[in-house]
Design a protein around this motif. Structure first.
Motif, PDB file in Angstrom:
ATOM      1  N   UNK A 278       0.828  -1.198   0.000  1.00 32.84           N
ATOM      2  CA  UNK A 278       0.000   0.000   0.000  1.00 32.84           C
ATOM      3  C   UNK A 278       0.865   1.252   0.000  1.00 32.84           C
ATOM      4  N   UNK A 279       2.010   1.196   0.678  1.00 32.45           N
ATOM      5  CA  UNK A 279       2.912   2.352   0.683  1.00 32.45           C
ATOM      6  C   UNK A 279       3.436   2.638  -0.719  1.00 32.45           C
ATOM      7  N   UNK A 280       3.762   1.583  -1.458  1.00 32.73           N
ATOM      8  CA  UNK A 280       4.213   1.774  -2.836  1.00 32.73           C
ATOM      9  C   UNK A 280       3.086   2.331  -3.702  1.00 32.73           C
ATOM     10  N   UNK A 281       1.863   1.872  -3.477  1.00 35.55           N
ATOM     11  CA  UNK A 281       0.727   2.404  -4.225  1.00 35.55           C
ATOM     12  C   UNK A 281       0.549   3.895  -3.959  1.00 35.55           C
ATOM     13  N   UNK A 282       0.724   4.307  -2.710  1.00 39.42           N
ATOM     14  CA  UNK A 282       0.613   5.727  -2.387  1.00 39.42           C
ATOM     15  C   UNK A 282       1.693   6.534  -3.100  1.00 39.42           C
ATOM     16  N   UNK A 283       2.909   5.978  -3.179  1.00 38.03           N
ATOM     17  CA  UNK A 283       3.977   6.653  -3.906  1.00 38.03           C
ATOM     18  C   UNK A 283       3.623   6.803  -5.380  1.00 38.03           C
ATOM     19  N   UNK A 284       3.046   5.759  -5.954  1.00 38.08           N
ATOM     20  CA  UNK A 284       2.656   5.817  -7.365  1.00 38.08           C
ATOM     21  C   UNK A 284       1.603   6.900  -7.581  1.00 38.08           C
ATOM     22  N   UNK A 285       0.625   6.969  -6.682  1.00 37.12           N
ATOM     23  CA  UNK A 285      -0.385   8.019  -6.781  1.00 37.12           C
ATOM     24  C   UNK A 285       0.250   9.412  -6.756  1.00 37.12           C
ATOM     25  N   UNK A 286       1.340   9.553  -6.027  1.00 42.61           N
ATOM     26  CA  UNK A 286       2.004  10.849  -5.897  1.00 42.61           C
ATOM     27  C   UNK A 286       3.008  11.122  -7.022  1.00 42.61           C
ATOM     28  N   UNK A 287       3.121  10.174  -7.955  1.00 43.32           N
ATOM     29  CA  UNK A 287       3.988  10.387  -9.105  1.00 43.32           C
ATOM     30  C   UNK A 287       5.445  10.070  -8.866  1.00 43.32           C
ATOM     31  N   UNK A 288       5.741   9.257  -7.849  1.00 42.52           N
ATOM     32  CA  UNK A 288       7.121   8.919  -7.507  1.00 42.52           C
ATOM     33  C   UNK A 288       7.435   7.506  -8.006  1.00 42.52           C
ATOM     34  N   UNK A 289       8.515   7.322  -8.769  1.00 40.09           N
ATOM     35  CA  UNK A 289       8.857   5.984  -9.262  1.00 40.09           C
ATOM     36  C   UNK A 289       9.298   5.072  -8.120  1.00 40.09           C
ATOM     37  N   UNK A 290       9.025   3.777  -8.274  1.00 44.37           N
ATOM     38  CA  UNK A 290       9.277   2.790  -7.226  1.00 44.37           C
ATOM     39  C   UNK A 290      10.369   1.825  -7.654  1.00 44.37           C
ATOM     40  N   UNK A 291      11.327   1.602  -6.757  1.00 47.02           N
ATOM     41  CA  UNK A 291      12.293   0.510  -6.881  1.00 47.02           C
ATOM     42  C   UNK A 291      12.013  -0.451  -5.743  1.00 47.02           C
ATOM     43  N   UNK A 292      11.747  -1.706  -6.060  1.00 48.88           N
ATOM     44  CA  UNK A 292      11.354  -2.687  -5.044  1.00 48.88           C
ATOM     45  C   UNK A 292      12.056  -4.013  -5.297  1.00 48.88           C
TER      46      UNK A 292
END
Length: 369
Positions: A278-292
């Motif tokens: 869910x934290x990664x989803x929130x980052x995506x909503x905010x326009x921040x790319x994710x490295x996981x």
């Protein structure tokens, strides 16, 4: 006027995503004219709920569950609930036992798995038995990722039809504060770059790997770590050396971390296992790319080099390399973030999740294909 469907949400000891999810669905669905939601949860729950909780403590260990079950039995009897929806494995087992003498339909959302490489063989075996009981004793089980659904179906194969994948959507974050203002509060100047993670400070999150990755990156790269947990002292000691002391900020548990996430260049997860974070989803909503890390349900959320970056778990060099690539390529960061948002809106729709739960609460809870 049609009588409201009475629903009891049951939450165990949750400090992060589970509690936020329950708060969200309770606020959204509780505003429906025909759905009335109460929440049973520990009185010291860190997540703010939309209404006062009914105090129920579900233990994290083996002792005290009889008391929790008796308390829940009294709550269910007094509340005349049509539905009891438990969140988490321990909550599911206790809640289904407590509801057994009532007419309430029982749902469980199993948000996490306990794996031997993270929690040890004995604990994993005990939880495996618990997963079987949760599926067998519940009327219906929601799994937020396909790998959780597969594991639960294997734990109770004769009851596999009860298990349904239901990706959990997240509500839109409030408008964040000015990016440069937030970065300034962290002591970042021109030319410095920021990684952010939101994670419980616990073994599953493998934050020692993330700290090692930051150590491998240039000195201009900084990390803001949002969360609390049992490994806080240990992780702070790892970050106290000369290579990291001025580059890592421990911000503790924040009820709304979106300002810091929105100020990041890259959002990172180093977990040994995740569902569809869910934290990664929130980052995506905010326009921040994710490295996981490429674990659990994360490939359902992110496709490597298409909508984010996925790296092997436990590999600090691979994590640092993926982060370095993105930090050096602003256009690539924007491309991945845009693709991730499009995928999220299509496959992790909050409105779809809420519609499915509302149907379940109204008595139309047969599994969907």
């Amino acid at each position: 006027m049609t009588a409201a469907h009475r629903v009891l949400e049951v939450v165990g000891m949750s400090t992060g995503g589970i509690g936020s999810h329950v708060a969200d669905i309770s606020q959204a669905l509780g505003s429906e004219p025909d759905i009335d939601i109460d929440i049973a949860a520990p009185p010291d729950l860190q997540v703010r709920m939309p209404a006062d909780v009914i105090p129920v403590v579900i233990p994290t260990g083996l002792v005290g569950h009889r008391r929790a079950i008796r308390t829940l039995q009294d709550v269910i009897s007094a509340g005349n609930y049509e539905v009891v929806h438990a969140h988490g494995l321990r909550a599911a087992i206790d809640a289904t036992r407590a509801a057994a003498s009532s007419t309430a339909a029982t749902f469980a959302t199993i948000h996490n798995l306990v794996l031997p490489e993270i929690s040890g063989t004995l604990r994993s075996v005990l939880y495996r038995r618990g997963e079987s009981r949760a599926v067998r004793w519940s009327d219906h089980v929601f799994a937020p990722s396909a790998d959780i659904a597969q594991r639960l179906a294997q734990a109770a194969p004769r009851h596999a039809s009860k298990v349904e994948v239901l990706h959990l959507g997240v509500p839109p974050s409030p408008t964040p504060r000015n990016r440069e203002e937030v970065r300034g509060e962290l002591g970042l100047g021109a030319g410095q770059q920021l990684l952010v993670t939101v994670a419980r400070l616990a073994p599953q999150k493998a934050l020692d790997v993330l700290l090692k990755a930051v150590e491998l990156l240039p000195e201009r790269v900084n990390l803001a770590l949002i969360g609390s947990g049992p490994l806080e002292s240990h992780l702070k000691s790892l970050a106290a050396g000369p290579e990291l002391a001025t580059r890592v900020s421990f911000l503790g548990h924040l009820a709304s971390p979106h300002d810091y996430v929105a100020a990041a260049d890259v959002f990172c997860l180093s977990s040994a296992w995740e569902a569809c974070s869910l934290a990664a989803q929130e980052a995506i909503h905010l326009g921040i790319p994710v490295v996981s890390t490429d674990v659990g349900g994360m490939p359902e959320l992110i496709e490597d080099r298409i909508s984010g970056r996925l790296v092997p778990a436990g590999d600090a060099h691979a994590l640092a390399g993926a982060v370095a690539d993105l930090l050096a390529a602003p256009d690539e960061r924007r491309r991945l973030a845009a693709n991730a948002l499009a995928h999220l809106e299509q496959h992790f729709s909050r409105s779809t999740m809420l519609d499915r739960l509302a149907a379940a609460y109204r008595g139309r809870w047969i599994a969907v294909s």
